[in-house]
Design a protein around this motif. Structure first.
Motif, PDB file in Angstrom:
ATOM      1  N   ARG A 127    -115.223 -14.389 -97.707  1.00  0.00           N
ATOM      2  CA  ARG A 127    -113.694 -13.494 -98.761  1.00  0.00           C
ATOM      3  C   ARG A 127    -114.422 -12.468 -99.413  1.00  0.00           C
ATOM      4  N   PRO A 128    -114.674 -11.137 -99.148  1.00  0.00           N
ATOM      5  CA  PRO A 128    -115.411 -10.091-100.132  1.00  0.00           C
ATOM      6  C   PRO A 128    -113.316 -10.214-100.907  1.00  0.00           C
ATOM      7  N   LEU A 129    -113.043  -9.137-100.388  1.00  0.00           N
ATOM      8  CA  LEU A 129    -111.840  -8.507-100.429  1.00  0.00           C
ATOM      9  C   LEU A 129    -111.914  -7.448-101.477  1.00  0.00           C
ATOM     10  N   GLU A 160    -114.302  -5.887 -92.217  1.00  0.00           N
ATOM     11  CA  GLU A 160    -113.009  -5.748 -93.256  1.00  0.00           C
ATOM     12  C   GLU A 160    -112.169  -5.053 -92.615  1.00  0.00           C
ATOM     13  N   ASN A 161    -113.509  -3.573 -91.939  1.00  0.00           N
ATOM     14  CA  ASN A 161    -112.615  -2.063 -92.457  1.00  0.00           C
ATOM     15  C   ASN A 161    -112.548  -1.738 -91.593  1.00  0.00           C
ATOM     16  N   ARG A 176    -106.550  -6.356 -91.962  1.00  0.00           N
ATOM     17  CA  ARG A 176    -107.358  -6.467 -93.347  1.00  0.00           C
ATOM     18  C   ARG A 176    -107.127  -5.078 -93.547  1.00  0.00           C
ATOM     19  N   ARG A 177    -107.593  -4.247 -92.545  1.00  0.00           N
ATOM     20  CA  ARG A 177    -108.654  -3.283 -93.547  1.00  0.00           C
ATOM     21  C   ARG A 177    -106.621  -2.773 -94.662  1.00  0.00           C
ATOM     22  N   GLU A 178    -105.832  -2.275 -94.328  1.00  0.00           N
ATOM     23  CA  GLU A 178    -104.308  -2.518 -94.276  1.00  0.00           C
ATOM     24  C   GLU A 178    -103.874  -3.311 -95.489  1.00  0.00           C
ATOM     25  N   LYS A 179    -104.142  -4.344 -95.520  1.00  0.00           N
ATOM     26  CA  LYS A 179    -104.050  -5.024 -96.671  1.00  0.00           C
ATOM     27  C   LYS A 179    -105.303  -5.032 -97.936  1.00  0.00           C
TER      28      LYS A 179
END
Lengths: 215, 215
Positions: A102-104, B154-155, B160-163
């Motif tokens: 979970r990079p973030l 993630e992209n 997740r992208r929106e978050k």
DNA sequence: ACCTGAACACCGTTCAAGT
DNA sequence: ACCTGAACACCGTTCAAGT
């Protein structure tokens, strides 16, 4: 029923401790609840699910970083910030797994990212190359430190240790002369700051070189 | 009952495909068995347990590497081997997780390790520093490539992208000026060879520098 | 809101049994 | 040896219910 027996803060702290103790693999919501002396579903009042809890733990472990600004030339600043990140990972080994999964964003606390980028801009990198250098440093630090933690774990487990020793000593010296010759050095070299500093020196020296050619 | 409907080879191949498809998190022995049209326990005839199976998958994914010797100066050899390792990880994204959790020895196929060490010795590193340089390269390649794979995942996940976008745009520009300014560059820069080559250049330039000072 | 137990659909793996 | 179903001790999470 008793009220407010737990809190988000308490849950995250206990989760971090349990994760470091038993590892991400063995960690479970149910085990954490038992540790806290509470029903498993209680935790869902504070977190939407396991993922959200793990995200919170990751942020908590990273957020505890000393927010001290790094001083000195950009090289020294970069060194300081990278060492700090490595220190956090060594302090909380579960960060190796949490950061991989979970990079973030830039995948640590915003403060670190900000000061690292500032140092790189100060060094003279243009916008794009500052971003590239940032990603390089992040990948390097997390990658090398993760490798270090895993090899140390492997070394401390007698069973795994024996298995690796077996594999290495089974290598034919005529096909893998370098590998066989360097096995002692590879073993002796893991864990400890010297290995990390060696790599960090390489990357920073590379940056100095790069800045002369093109920013 | 039908006999020899599966084999270790078949199981590992199917496991690798399933792991790449659904991720290590969602992968299970039972799901793999269903995929193979066989009872879960059948797999235990070929592997002692899930761990042993994952080890076999990791070895299989790495072993498929072209065993071509790297030619040219040591710099070119190092580049070639590192690119090859990165290529394997990109081809089988599950390697990011498998390599983090289960390193093993030098934690890739013996052939890569051997040729990488040979190139480093040829470069002029002494025994200890060749080992250190080796660990640095391994950590760098796995670290940066893992980061790349995760950010791409993630992209590609709209949620997740929106978050992430939300978090980044929520950062106060006065406290995190560099981070805010570099967000586009950090986004634009992920995935693709340029980022990797940038970092590889840094490390190799650092090595050249280091060799002048002390081997 | 905070906390609970029961229940659902999953796990990895042991075991006894079949060929 | 190879393959099986039933069973055990776990998961994360939904749901309805209690305060």
């Amino acid at each position: 029923m008793p009220r407010n027996t737990v809190s988000a803060e308490l849950i995250v702290t206990a989760a971090l401790r349990l994760l470091d103790q038993v590892g991400v693999e063995a960690f479970s919501v149910r085990a954490l609840a038992k540790e806290l002396g509470v029903a498993p579903m209680t935790l869902y009042t504070y977190f939407r699910g396991k993922d959200e809890l793990l995200d919170a733990v990751r942020d908590h472990a990273l957020g505890n970083a000393a927010l001290t600004t790094a001083y000195g030339g950009w090289q020294h600043q970069v060194r300081t910030i990278c060492r700090r990140l490595r220190g956090q990972i060594l302090e909380h080994p579960c960060l190796t797994s949490l950061l991989q999964q979970r990079p973030l964003a830039g995948h640590e606390s915003a403060e670190s990212a900000e000061s690292l980028l500032r140092a790189l801009v100060e060094a003279g990198f243009n916008e794009e190359n500052a971003a590239r250098a940032y990603t390089t440093l992040l990948g390097f630090v997390v990658g090398v430190t993760t490798l270090e933690v895993r090899l140390l774990e492997e070394n401390s487990d007698p069973e795994r240790r024996e298995k690796v020793r077996e594999i290495m000593s089974g290598l034919p010296a005529d096909r893998f002369p370098q590998l066989v010759a360097h096995t002692p050095a590879l073993r002796h070299t893991i864990g400890g700051d010297v290995q990390f500093e060696f790599g960090l020196d390489l990357v920073i020296a590379g940056m100095e070189q790069r800045l002369i050619l093109s920013p």
